[in-house]
Scaffold this motif. Structure first.
Motif, PDB file in Angstrom:
ATOM      1  N   ASN A 211       0.933  -1.208   0.041  1.00  0.00           N
ATOM      2  CA  ASN A 211       0.138  -0.079   0.027  1.00  0.00           C
ATOM      3  C   ASN A 211       0.850   1.325  -0.043  1.00  0.00           C
ATOM      4  O   ASN A 211       0.490   2.353   0.383  1.00  0.00           O
ATOM      5  N   VAL A 212       2.145   1.328  -0.477  1.00  0.00           N
ATOM      6  CA  VAL A 212       2.986   2.480  -0.627  1.00  0.00           C
ATOM      7  C   VAL A 212       3.148   2.755  -1.929  1.00  0.00           C
ATOM      8  O   VAL A 212       3.339   1.978  -3.007  1.00  0.00           O
ATOM      9  N   TYR A 213       2.694   4.090  -2.448  1.00  0.00           N
ATOM     10  CA  TYR A 213       3.253   4.586  -3.745  1.00  0.00           C
ATOM     11  C   TYR A 213       4.153   5.673  -3.767  1.00  0.00           C
ATOM     12  O   TYR A 213       4.529   6.382  -2.553  1.00  0.00           O
ATOM     13  N   SER A 214       4.919   5.758  -4.796  1.00  0.00           N
ATOM     14  CA  SER A 214       6.014   6.776  -4.720  1.00  0.00           C
ATOM     15  C   SER A 214       6.089   7.438  -6.271  1.00  0.00           C
ATOM     16  O   SER A 214       5.553   6.926  -7.197  1.00  0.00           O
ATOM     17  N   LEU A 215       6.931   8.789  -6.361  1.00  0.00           N
ATOM     18  CA  LEU A 215       6.970   9.447  -7.489  1.00  0.00           C
ATOM     19  C   LEU A 215       7.927  10.540  -7.199  1.00  0.00           C
ATOM     20  O   LEU A 215       8.162  11.009  -6.220  1.00  0.00           O
ATOM     21  N   GLY A 216       8.590  10.937  -8.313  1.00  0.00           N
ATOM     22  CA  GLY A 216       9.748  12.037  -8.227  1.00  0.00           C
ATOM     23  C   GLY A 216       9.247  12.871  -9.283  1.00  0.00           C
ATOM     24  O   GLY A 216       8.859  12.683 -10.434  1.00  0.00           O
ATOM     25  N   LEU A 217       9.078  14.052  -8.826  1.00  0.00           N
ATOM     26  CA  LEU A 217       8.893  15.359  -9.599  1.00  0.00           C
ATOM     27  C   LEU A 217       9.996  16.309  -9.818  1.00  0.00           C
ATOM     28  O   LEU A 217      10.650  16.578  -8.804  1.00  0.00           O
ATOM     29  N   THR A 218      10.204  16.717 -11.033  1.00  0.00           N
ATOM     30  CA  THR A 218      11.273  17.786 -11.266  1.00  0.00           C
ATOM     31  C   THR A 218      10.227  19.193 -11.379  1.00  0.00           C
ATOM     32  O   THR A 218       9.193  19.330 -11.545  1.00  0.00           O
ATOM     33  N   GLY A 219      11.143  20.254 -11.095  1.00  0.00           N
ATOM     34  CA  GLY A 219      10.426  21.730 -11.348  1.00  0.00           C
ATOM     35  C   GLY A 219       9.642  22.150 -10.097  1.00  0.00           C
ATOM     36  O   GLY A 219       9.006  23.049 -10.395  1.00  0.00           O
ATOM     37  N   VAL A 220       9.788  21.396  -8.976  1.00  0.00           N
ATOM     38  CA  VAL A 220       8.919  21.804  -7.943  1.00  0.00           C
ATOM     39  C   VAL A 220       9.752  22.683  -6.870  1.00  0.00           C
ATOM     40  O   VAL A 220      10.836  22.388  -6.608  1.00  0.00           O
ATOM     41  N   GLU A 221       8.779  23.996  -6.597  1.00  0.00           N
ATOM     42  CA  GLU A 221       9.735  25.010  -5.879  1.00  0.00           C
ATOM     43  C   GLU A 221       9.236  24.969  -4.299  1.00  0.00           C
ATOM     44  O   GLU A 221       8.338  24.418  -3.983  1.00  0.00           O
ATOM     45  N   LYS A 222      10.102  25.507  -3.401  1.00  0.00           N
ATOM     46  CA  LYS A 222       9.646  25.433  -2.016  1.00  0.00           C
ATOM     47  C   LYS A 222       8.278  26.632  -2.026  1.00  0.00           C
ATOM     48  O   LYS A 222       8.234  27.273  -2.621  1.00  0.00           O
ATOM     49  N   GLY A 223       7.327  25.984  -1.195  1.00  0.00           N
ATOM     50  CA  GLY A 223       5.959  26.612  -1.377  1.00  0.00           C
ATOM     51  C   GLY A 223       4.824  26.045  -2.223  1.00  0.00           C
ATOM     52  O   GLY A 223       3.852  26.546  -2.128  1.00  0.00           O
ATOM     53  N   ASP A 224       5.465  25.445  -3.136  1.00  0.00           N
ATOM     54  CA  ASP A 224       4.322  24.830  -4.257  1.00  0.00           C
ATOM     55  C   ASP A 224       3.577  24.013  -3.446  1.00  0.00           C
ATOM     56  O   ASP A 224       3.681  23.391  -2.425  1.00  0.00           O
ATOM     57  N   THR A 225       2.340  23.544  -4.132  1.00  0.00           N
ATOM     58  CA  THR A 225       1.266  22.573  -3.649  1.00  0.00           C
ATOM     59  C   THR A 225       1.274  21.539  -4.466  1.00  0.00           C
ATOM     60  O   THR A 225       1.346  21.434  -5.568  1.00  0.00           O
ATOM     61  N   ILE A 226       1.377  20.241  -3.595  1.00  0.00           N
ATOM     62  CA  ILE A 226       1.350  18.682  -4.427  1.00  0.00           C
ATOM     63  C   ILE A 226      -0.194  18.295  -4.117  1.00  0.00           C
ATOM     64  O   ILE A 226      -0.650  18.227  -2.945  1.00  0.00           O
ATOM     65  N   THR A 227      -1.053  18.076  -5.089  1.00  0.00           N
ATOM     66  CA  THR A 227      -2.344  17.485  -4.903  1.00  0.00           C
ATOM     67  C   THR A 227      -2.173  15.976  -5.080  1.00  0.00           C
ATOM     68  O   THR A 227      -1.994  15.598  -6.237  1.00  0.00           O
ATOM     69  N   ILE A 228      -2.796  15.442  -3.993  1.00  0.00           N
ATOM     70  CA  ILE A 228      -2.846  13.949  -4.016  1.00  0.00           C
ATOM     71  C   ILE A 228      -4.081  13.432  -4.118  1.00  0.00           C
ATOM     72  O   ILE A 228      -4.984  14.197  -3.324  1.00  0.00           O
ATOM     73  N   ARG A 229      -4.409  12.682  -5.077  1.00  0.00           N
ATOM     74  CA  ARG A 229      -5.791  12.144  -5.409  1.00  0.00           C
ATOM     75  C   ARG A 229      -5.571  10.719  -5.072  1.00  0.00           C
ATOM     76  O   ARG A 229      -4.600   9.936  -5.635  1.00  0.00           O
ATOM     77  N   ALA A 230      -6.644   9.956  -4.642  1.00  0.00           N
ATOM     78  CA  ALA A 230      -6.756   8.391  -4.534  1.00  0.00           C
ATOM     79  C   ALA A 230      -7.957   8.167  -5.304  1.00  0.00           C
ATOM     80  O   ALA A 230      -9.133   8.708  -5.023  1.00  0.00           O
ATOM     81  N   TYR A 231      -7.942   6.880  -5.923  1.00  0.00           N
ATOM     82  CA  TYR A 231      -8.986   6.347  -6.629  1.00  0.00           C
ATOM     83  C   TYR A 231      -9.275   4.963  -6.272  1.00  0.00           C
ATOM     84  O   TYR A 231      -8.192   4.161  -6.050  1.00  0.00           O
ATOM     85  N   ASN A 232     -10.583   4.375  -6.188  1.00  0.00           N
ATOM     86  CA  ASN A 232     -10.885   3.092  -6.038  1.00  0.00           C
ATOM     87  C   ASN A 232     -10.926   2.127  -7.086  1.00  0.00           C
ATOM     88  O   ASN A 232     -10.433   2.696  -8.180  1.00  0.00           O
ATOM     89  N   SER A 233     -11.400   0.878  -7.242  1.00  0.00           N
ATOM     90  CA  SER A 233     -11.057  -0.111  -8.269  1.00  0.00           C
ATOM     91  C   SER A 233     -12.048   0.384  -9.442  1.00  0.00           C
ATOM     92  O   SER A 233     -11.894  -0.240 -10.500  1.00  0.00           O
ATOM     93  N   ASP A 234     -12.915   1.107  -8.910  1.00  0.00           N
ATOM     94  CA  ASP A 234     -14.150   1.286 -10.149  1.00  0.00           C
ATOM     95  C   ASP A 234     -13.807   2.860 -10.605  1.00  0.00           C
ATOM     96  O   ASP A 234     -14.542   3.166 -11.497  1.00  0.00           O
ATOM     97  N   GLY A 235     -12.589   3.391 -10.250  1.00  0.00           N
ATOM     98  CA  GLY A 235     -12.173   4.384 -10.972  1.00  0.00           C
ATOM     99  C   GLY A 235     -12.725   5.962 -10.371  1.00  0.00           C
ATOM    100  O   GLY A 235     -12.675   6.907 -10.844  1.00  0.00           O
ATOM    101  N   LYS A 236     -13.612   5.667  -9.023  1.00  0.00           N
ATOM    102  CA  LYS A 236     -14.018   6.610  -8.527  1.00  0.00           C
ATOM    103  C   LYS A 236     -12.887   7.401  -7.537  1.00  0.00           C
ATOM    104  O   LYS A 236     -12.295   6.661  -6.621  1.00  0.00           O
ATOM    105  N   ARG A 237     -13.007   8.669  -7.536  1.00  0.00           N
ATOM    106  CA  ARG A 237     -11.938   9.723  -6.348  1.00  0.00           C
ATOM    107  C   ARG A 237     -12.597   9.258  -5.139  1.00  0.00           C
ATOM    108  O   ARG A 237     -13.727   9.862  -4.820  1.00  0.00           O
ATOM    109  N   ILE A 238     -11.817   8.848  -4.182  1.00  0.00           N
ATOM    110  CA  ILE A 238     -12.058   8.718  -2.939  1.00  0.00           C
ATOM    111  C   ILE A 238     -11.249   9.564  -1.915  1.00  0.00           C
ATOM    112  O   ILE A 238     -11.688   9.800  -0.582  1.00  0.00           O
TER     113      ILE A 238
END
Length: 236
Positions: free
Chosen positions: A201-228
């Motif tokens: 149940n662990v997910y990871s990602l690396g992003l470039t171009g992110v500055e201090k103070g920027d916002t990262i939006t995390i979204r999760a979806y179930n197996s039906d594709g619905k955002r939960i």
């Protein structure tokens, strides 16, 4: 984050197809900084790796002594190392098949330089395993380019416990994001980019171009594709 050619270093990131992966940094015994990337899994016994740079490379530094693959006993694996036509990518092609359930290291020496003699600041070690017993399969780096603005009129099912923990680590070159989810989660995105499932149940990602103070939006979806789940996290 904008890096100019006047700066000493240039950004380097390793991709699996088009996938970015997070970095962990430690100090090697020889005082040369080494970035050791988290272990990745692939189902391809003849996986071709691509290394992308932000600046054109000096051709004479793109050679097998600077970019190579070794097994867990530090034995070299025969490979072809090529520079792309635009001189911004290195393609590493194995001449032999990788063995199942063995860990290999793709090593990129800090002797790799740009055409303007900008040296790679760290040695990179990217460990991977082929068809591991706990293998997840090849990351495909798919991007979700939808225009989801977080509205609840599309059948979303909100579950505040879907994402239990989010850790964001930013350095000069890349921002690594790790999210721990509940069992109800099937996929997770960060700023509309699919995160890579690591297992347990662990997910990871690396992003470039992110500055201090920027916002990262995390979204999760179930197996039906619905955002939960959806939540914004500020980068410190």
């Amino acid at each position: 984050m904008r890096i100019t050619l006047k700066q000493l270093f240039f950004i380097m990131f390793l991709v699996l197809l088009v996938t970015h992966v997070p970095i962990q940094t430690l100090q090697a015994n020889n005082s040369i900084e080494t970035d050791i990337w988290p272990l990745k899994h692939t189902n391809d016994n003849q996986k071709v790796w691509t290394i992308e740079f932000s600046s054109p490379l000096k051709a004479k530094t793109v050679k097998s002594s600077n970019i190579f693959i070794e097994d867990e006993l530090y034995r070299l694996i025969l490979t072809d190392v090529e520079l792309s036509a635009d001189k911004k990518s290195i393609i590493v092609t194995p001449k032999v098949s990788f063995e199942d359930n063995k860990v290999y290291n793709l090593v990129i020496s800090n002797e790799v330089t740009s055409e303007k003699n900008e040296k790679l600041p760290q040695k990179i070690i990217f460990p991977f395993i082929v068809n591991g017993l706990d293998g997840i399969g090849d990351d495909q780096g798919n991007n979700d380019n939808g225009n989801d603005q977080g509205n609840s009129d599309n059948g979303d099912i909100l579950d505040r416990t879907a994402i239990k923990n989010v850790v964001i680590n930013r350095n000069e070159y890349i921002t690594s994001i790790t999210a721990t989810s509940s069992e109800t989660v099937a996929t997770v995105t960060a700023n509309d980019t699919d995160m890579h499932y690591e297992g347990n149940n662990v997910y990871s990602l690396g992003l470039t171009g992110v500055e201090k103070g920027d916002t990262i939006t995390i979204r999760a979806y179930n197996s039906d594709g619905k955002r939960i789940f959806m939540k914004d996290y500020k980068v410190n």
